[in-house]
Design an enzyme around this catalytic site. Structure first.
Site, PDB file in Angstrom:
ATOM      1  CB  THR A   1     -12.682 -18.987  10.184  1.00  0.00           C
ATOM      2  OG1 THR A   1     -11.534 -18.255  10.589  1.00  0.00           O
ATOM      3  CG2 THR A   1     -13.159 -18.508   8.827  1.00  0.00           C
ATOM      4  CG  ASP A   2     -13.132 -23.652  13.027  1.00  0.00           C
ATOM      5  OD1 ASP A   2     -12.290 -23.521  12.103  1.00  0.00           O
ATOM      6  OD2 ASP A   2     -13.932 -24.601  13.079  1.00  0.00           O
ATOM      7  CB  ALA A   3      -8.312 -23.157  15.480  1.00  0.00           C
TER       8      ALA A   3
END
Length: 137
Positions: free
Chosen positions: A19-21
């Protein structure tokens, strides 16, 4: 020739590293999940990649399509349905549907397709053996 209609169901959980932030699964993870589903289906058909390679064949990726509909998020439980959608003597197509599974039901997140060409170990196109074609078709 169209595929068997046989499908494979693969359960996955979105890992934090995917996942990203914002906790949204990165788009590059979907083809990796498709590969997991394809590997599971090939095992279910009695055709593990390892065995095909030992017999002198590779199934090289020649095209990849992903249609993103909704975002997968960290810790989502996913179910990937994989099927052989087309079989020819030297090429295969696999189709994928990725759903989020939660207490409220299933939600379609993405669909996709991969195209593969059979080659020998010198990377020249090769006709797949009849028993392999029969198992796929």
């Amino acid at each position: 020739m169209t595929g068997t209609g046989k499908t494979s169901q693969t359960r996955l959980r979105v890992r934090y590293a995917e996942t990203d932030a914002m906790g949204v699964a990165h788009h590059a993870g979907y083809p990796v999940w498709f590969e997991v589903g394809r590997t599971d289906l090939m095992h279910a058909l009695g055709l593990p990649y390892r065995d095909l390679e030992a017999r002198g064949y590779y199934l090289m990726l020649s095209d990849l399509q992903v249609r993103y509909r909704r975002a997968a998020r960290y810790d989502d439980l996913l179910e990937l349905t994989t099927r052989v959608s087309e079989v020819r003597s030297r090429t295969l197509k696999f189709a994928y549907e990725l759903h989020r599974i939660d207490p409220e039901g299933r939600e379609l997140l993405a669909t996709g397709e991969t195209h593969h060409i059979a080659t020998d170990h010198s990377y020249r196109p090769a006709r797949l053996p009849e028993d392999v074609l029969a198992a796929l078709a």
